[in-house]
Every structure is written in structure tokens, then in C-alpha cells.
Scaffold this motif. Structure first.
Motif, PDB file in Angstrom:
ATOM      1  N   PRO A   8       0.679  -1.227  -0.030  1.00  0.00           N
ATOM      2  CA  PRO A   8      -0.201   0.063  -0.179  1.00  0.00           C
ATOM      3  C   PRO A   8       0.934   1.095   0.029  1.00  0.00           C
ATOM      4  N   VAL A   9       0.448   2.319  -0.818  1.00  0.00           N
ATOM      5  CA  VAL A   9       1.084   3.613  -0.935  1.00  0.00           C
ATOM      6  C   VAL A   9       0.049   4.726  -0.602  1.00  0.00           C
ATOM      7  N   MET A  10       0.289   5.327   0.492  1.00  0.00           N
ATOM      8  CA  MET A  10      -0.787   6.289   1.193  1.00  0.00           C
ATOM      9  C   MET A  10      -0.694   7.715   0.347  1.00  0.00           C
ATOM     10  N   TYR A  11      -1.700   8.280   0.062  1.00  0.00           N
ATOM     11  CA  TYR A  11      -1.920   9.284  -0.394  1.00  0.00           C
ATOM     12  C   TYR A  11      -2.897  10.199   0.505  1.00  0.00           C
ATOM     13  N   VAL A  12      -2.530  10.978   1.256  1.00  0.00           N
ATOM     14  CA  VAL A  12      -3.653  11.505   2.364  1.00  0.00           C
ATOM     15  C   VAL A  12      -3.927  13.004   2.176  1.00  0.00           C
ATOM     16  N   VAL A  13      -5.125  13.212   2.469  1.00  0.00           N
ATOM     17  CA  VAL A  13      -5.823  14.578   2.200  1.00  0.00           C
ATOM     18  C   VAL A  13      -6.256  15.034   3.667  1.00  0.00           C
TER      19      VAL A  13
END
Length: 304
Positions: A116-121
Motif C-alpha cells: 500500500p502507498v498512502m496519499y492523504v488529504v
């Protein structure tokens, strides 16, 4: 006034101040829900229409190929997760629920042998992963509500570049979005949606495959698809951002309503305790006066 009574008065003033803050936050959130809901209604038909258009192109062009339409994109084993959280607190379980769903999705992907690769807003999600020494691959925090459209376009550009990258350290095989769907002021729920590879029926809420009309594509279906897919990804991300923002306002309104009621309960509780303490002090003073009078009468002395 006794020390105990002063303490109760102090707590009453504190609860009254907190009640004013909670009530103000509740009213602000209630006023913003309508505008946020209007933006959701404005973006959802567009996202669904683009999905249907892509479905039409893919259905009537069986030999058409595009990286986002390939169902087996196994290359690096990296799967992106776009997590939408709040930038501010006082929103109840809004952010924790989305974070918990993202963690469940990440665990599921790890069980399948993927990374998993997290992109967080949002600050809440960004702080959650940074505190656990697992900083997100890319974070957008803070952000402004009136700039969600531009933010969605920026996020779409970043993830599209990673999805199409030939660098094994950057390339993503899949992309998921974890946000909160807004149904009404009283109903919102977190959900995970797979954006890439594209499922042709993603835009259908009924669960049945739509019937596509016949089209003629100019200059050709591949060129049309090359224009539609970037718009599809951007429109879906913007719509998820809009739905999450409306859900955040609704969650904050409910949380602040509960906090206001709790503050009122505390005010009544400490008012009752303060009255009891005051009555006890009065009773003690009367008892001391009567006891002193009885002592004077028993000694035979008279007051001068």
C-alpha cells in the motif's frame, strides 16, 4: 461563600463557556451543509456521465487498449490509497472511521502480497501516519473548502503520473479512494472505491450494467478515450472530496449538538450541587447560632 460553592460556580462558568463554543460550531456546520450538498449534487452527474461515456467507448470498441482499463496491471505490486480526512477537529467519528477503513484496506492489500502507498488529504490523516512513523507518500494539508476543485485536479495529476510512470519505485498498479459518502444530514458512511483499473459499471448505483447507446467516435475511439480518462479520474476525485466535505459538516453538526447537550447537563448538575452546598452552609450557620444561644442560656449569662 464557601470553598466548595466557589468551585461549583467556577465549573458552571466553564461549562457555560464551552456550551457557547459548541453551539456556535453547530450553527456554522449547519449553515455550511446546504452549500456543500449543492456542490455534491452538481459534481455527481458529471462524474457518472463520464463513467457512462467511457463504458460506451469500451463496450463498442473491443480491441481498444488503455493502461487504466487493463484489469491485470500487476507490475510492481504497489497499490495507491487516497485517504480523505478532516483538516480540523470537533467532527466526531468522521476522520477515525475513514482512517480505520483505510487501514483495513491496507491490511487486505498486504495479505494479497501488495504494497500500500498512502496519499492523504487532511491534517488528521497526515498526523495519524506521521505519529506512527509511517509518513504518507504524499499529503495535502491543510486545504481550503473553496479550493476543493483545484485540489482534486492537483491530486488527479499526481496519481495519474504515478499510475503511468515507468519507474518501478513510483509506478502504481492500482488506485483506491477512501472517503465518506454523503447521503443526507443524518446518514453518511465511509467507503473504499477502486478507481484504477476502471470498472465500466462504477458509475451505476443500481448494481446492474447500463445499456449504452451506439456512438460514432471522431477521430477514433482511442483518441476519445485518451481525453475522457484523465477527466474521469479528476471528476471522481473531486466528487469524493465534495462528498467527504459535506459529510464532515454533517458529522460536526451532530457532534457539536451532542457536546452542547452534554454541557447543558453539566451546568444543571453543578447548579444543583452548588445549591445543595449553599443550603448546607446556611444550615450549618443556623446550627452554630442556635448552639451558641443555647450555650449562653445554659450558663445563665445575658447578652448586653
Amino acid at each position: 461563600m464557601g470553598a466548595q460553592q466557589r468551585e461549583y460556580k467556577k465549573r458552571i462558568r466553564s461549562a457555560q463557556g464551552m456550551k457557547k463554543i459548541f453551539k456556535a460550531q453547530e450553527m456554522i456546520a449547519a449553515a455550511r451543509i446546504s452549500k456543500a450538498h449543492a456542490r455534491v449534487l452538481a459534481t455527481t452527474p458529471y462524474a457518472d456521465a463520464i463513467t457512462r461515456a467511457i463504458g460506451s467507448v469500451a463496450t463498442h470498441s473491443s480491441d481498444l487498449e488503455h493502461p487504466f482499463l487493463e484489469q491485470d496491471r500487476t507490475s510492481t505490486g504497489r497499490a495507491g490509497i487516497l485517504l480523505i480526512t478532516s483538516d480540523r477537529g470537533m467532527a466526531g467519528s468522521y476522520s477515525p472511521t475513514a482512517i480505520r477503513m483505510a487501514e483495513e484496506l491496507a491490511n487486505k492489500l498486504r495479505a494479497e502480497g501488495k504494497t500500500p502507498v498512502m496519499y492523504v488529504v487532511g491534517r488528521k490523516g497526515e498526523t495519524y501516519y506521521r505519529f506512527r512513523n509511517r509518513p504518507a507518500h504524499r499529503a495535502w494539508a491543510p486545504y481550503r473548502e473553496e479550493e476543493l476543485g483545484a485540489l482534486g485536479a492537483e491530486i488527479a495529476d499526481v496519481v495519474t503520473a504515478d499510475l503511468l510512470s515507468t519507474d518501478p519505485a513510483v509506478h502504481l498498479d492500482e488506485l483506491y479512494a477512501v472517503g465518506t459518502r454523503f447521503v443526507s444530514r443524518f446518514q453518511q458512511f465511509a467507503r473504499a472505491t477502486r478507481l484504477v483499473p476502471i470498472q465500466v459499471v462504477d458509475g451505476s448505483e443500481t448494481g446492474t450494467a447500463p445499456t449504452y447507446p451506439l456512438y460514432e467516435f471522431a477521430p477514433d475511439a482511442e483518441a476519445v478515450l485518451d481525453q475522457l480518462i484523465p477527466r474521469y479520474l479528476e471528476s471522481r476525485i473531486v466528487n469524493i472530496l465534495m462528498q467527504s466535505m459535506a459529510s464532515e459538516h454533517a458529522s460536526r453538526q451532530k457532534a457539536m449538538k451532542t457536546a452542547t447537550d452534554n454541557a447543558e447537563t453539566q451546568i444543571r448538575k453543578f447548579t444543583r450541587l452548588a445549591n445543595s452546598a449553599r443550603q448546607a452552609e446556611i444550615t450549618q450557620e443556623l446550627t452554630e447560632i442556635v448552639g451558641g444561644a443555647d450555650a449562653l442560656a445554659g450558663s445563665g449569662r445575658k447578652e448586653r
